[in-house]
Design a protein around this motif. Sequence first.
Motif, short mmCIF file in Angstrom:
data_model
loop_
_atom_site.label_atom_id
_atom_site.label_comp_id
_atom_site.label_asym_id
_atom_site.label_seq_id
_atom_site.Cartn_x
_atom_site.Cartn_y
_atom_site.Cartn_z
N GLN A 176 -6.64 -46.42 -34.08
CA GLN A 176 -5.62 -46.48 -33.04
C GLN A 176 -6.23 -46.77 -31.67
N HIS A 220 -7.68 -42.06 -35.61
CA HIS A 220 -7.83 -42.15 -34.16
C HIS A 220 -8.75 -43.30 -33.77
N GLU A 269 -10.52 -41.03 -28.68
CA GLU A 269 -9.44 -41.04 -27.68
C GLU A 269 -10.01 -40.93 -26.27
N MET A 290 -1.62 -38.40 -24.58
CA MET A 290 -0.93 -37.87 -25.76
C MET A 290 -1.80 -37.98 -27.00
N GLY A 291 -2.48 -39.12 -27.12
CA GLY A 291 -3.40 -39.30 -28.24
C GLY A 291 -4.49 -38.25 -28.24
N ASN A 320 2.86 -29.27 -29.85
CA ASN A 320 2.82 -29.89 -31.16
C ASN A 320 2.15 -29.04 -32.23
N LYS A 325 -3.17 -34.91 -29.30
CA LYS A 325 -3.04 -34.83 -30.76
C LYS A 325 -4.40 -34.68 -31.42
N LYS A 377 -4.37 -33.53 -35.12
CA LYS A 377 -3.25 -34.24 -35.73
C LYS A 377 -3.46 -35.74 -35.63
N LYS A 378 -2.75 -36.47 -36.48
CA LYS A 378 -2.78 -37.93 -36.37
C LYS A 378 -1.89 -38.38 -35.23
N PHE A 379 -2.15 -39.60 -34.78
CA PHE A 379 -1.34 -40.13 -33.69
C PHE A 379 -1.16 -41.62 -33.89
N HIS A 380 0.02 -42.09 -33.55
CA HIS A 380 0.30 -43.51 -33.66
C HIS A 380 0.78 -44.04 -32.33
N TYR A 381 0.00 -44.94 -31.72
CA TYR A 381 0.43 -45.55 -30.47
C TYR A 381 1.65 -46.40 -30.74
#
Lengths: 452, 143, 135
Positions: free
Chosen positions: C64, C61, C25, C115-116, A286, C119, C124-128
């Motif tokens: 989330q 984060h 996270e 995955m969170g 990523n 990120k 990076k941002k992450f969206h569940y």
Amino acid sequence: MLYSSQRIAKPYFIAAITLFTIQVLFGLSMGMQYVEISIPLISFDTARLIHISLLIIWILFGFMGAIHYIIPEESERELYYPKQAIQLFWIFLSLVIVTFFAYLLLPYATLAKITGNQFFPTMGREYLEQPTIIKLGIFAILCAFTYNMTMTVLHGRKTVINLLLLTGIAGSTIVFIFAFYNSSNLVIAKYYKWWLIHFWLEGTWELIMEAILAYIIFKITGDREIVEKWLYVMVAVTLTTSILGIGHHYYWIGMPEYWQWIGTIFSIFEMLPFFFMVLFVFNVVNCTKCRSSNRALKLWALSTPIMAFLGAGVLGFLHTLAPVNYYSHGTQITSAHGHLAFYSTYVMIVLTMISYAMPLLRNTVTDKIGQRFEILAFWIMTISMFCMALFTVIAGIMQVYIQRTTDINLPFIEIQNSMNILYWLREISGIIFMFGVIIYIISFFVAEIKKT
Amino acid sequence: MKIFTEPKYIYYSSLILFICILLGLTIHTIVVLHQPEHLNNLTPQIIQGKLVWEENNCIGCHTLLGEGAYFAPELGNVYKRRGGDNGGVYFIKAWLKSMPTNIPGRRQMPQFNLTEDELNALIAFLKWTSEINTSSWPPSEKG
Amino acid sequence: MNQDKVTINRSVSEIPDRKMAIIAESLYLLNLLIIPGLAFFILIWLFAKYDNATTMISGCHLRQAFSASIWAGLLLVLVTWVMLSTMNHDSPYTWMIVIPYFVICHSVLVLLGIMGLAKALAGKKFHYPIIGPSS
């Protein structure tokens, strides 16, 4: 592709895919015997013999192909013995074909007599069914292969990836020596048998898998430094946990009881390599721009760690703790874990490598239709294998419940018959998987070959 | 990054430590397994029985101490399950001789045409196996 | 090969508040894997103490992980409890449903957490999906 000796990978990959297809067919015939006994195509033990022997052999073919492709590129030179490498392929393939037909056409006891097993008994153990002479042949091939690769790397550039591949294949070769030791004491024989099986599947092969994965991710992202750092972490965790993790095979086969503690504790940590694999792939892929236009490759490379986490990690963890394993040992749960773990780690990594290397070897990089077929095949194979493992786990839970936790005095066969519906579902998933394999093979034929 | 160079030594030392532990435990395990109370009374008949077991690929359908194929019953405790010293021998012998049963809808075991000698050896091997100290596994006599 | 060294964003570790995102996270994962409950309380405390409404990645984060933790608790504890209390314990079918449900649900939640974390490490941002707030 930069070096002409990388082309040797192609016959290896073709052989691997062919043997894979045959392996799945034999798996289907076994599934049929679980549900529809009245059509005996081939006896169960012969089918199983071929099914698991081919599994080991074709993954070995896949690994050898991958290593033949990666090592010249990483070492920045041609193979040290390019001619011998291709000769080795034909020797190996003929050995496999001879063994295959010997298994298929001769009763196993006859095969044991012909090859003089009574003078030096090594046959008839799970995964080690090959006649002694074939084992010697495999060992010689592994030695020759390791020698060629070592010479290539020694005379070329040394990177983390190719040194790790070298460690993997040299380790596999050394550990294979245990195939020749079969104590007349069953317990001691079992003790050392696991040194081979465990250190291959959860040691050296896992190293090879991580190295190939790192190579693929490096090819996708183009950043070697970060890939190598992650690779160090994954390898360190793999080796430190898997050495004593061998204890999880020693719970109920006559070993001292402290193995239950050692096996349980280290098995918990055996999840970590897969945890780091997922973390690595999603972190690295990523944070850089993807350079590869091969969508199928990206799909394979990103899903391999996820599926490995589920198959080898979660399903393994599910029954690795000694108190749980007391009930689940030797049931369909083991079978489910075996299927999903092999598919998600070794099958998928070999197919990932093929997905990367084959278009370059065949000059079909820009092809779109082939990729579409490959992606379809990926989804069919992965989902059906997942379902297959799921149905087998459910069957296993039912088996454990009826057979081991209740007083219902049903014989083994009656309990198995009561799980017929689950075996049907498993067989149907297997047939769908076969369709996936067929579509996968078609994807090579519909691909457009670019004329240069 | 410093974090990746420092743990290198932790990694190497732990690797060596674990290998040493494995080798130490291996020595201990093998020594324990050679003590008389842990069944090292291997007679030539039992050794022959193990060979009969292996050369007929029994592991291709059955499990032995939970390892093998899961198509047919566990045989680690079959000697005890079928009556032990009071009948295990006769039951297993009769069973092996009457195969295949040809009952439709039932998994079939092949006829291996073992000689009387081989049958006795195989049963001696299964008897020896049933006496292995498996930490009270399997949980049920059914296997 | 010159392709080996491609210039990428080397300043990942300099992103402000990246640490808080990683901690959030990690707590989500710890709550699922090693110290259920305790990690969740630490997460609540962090969520309350620090500004979670910011558009920075720490806020993202934190929100989330907090929301996903609640959902994880409901899915794993509440649903399993309801299933176990309504179904017959003496039937193998109960266990044939509950165990696969719990295992699949738990491992999917853990995978999402990894995955969170990946990120967060990348800044990076992450969206569940589904279980995370949309903003």
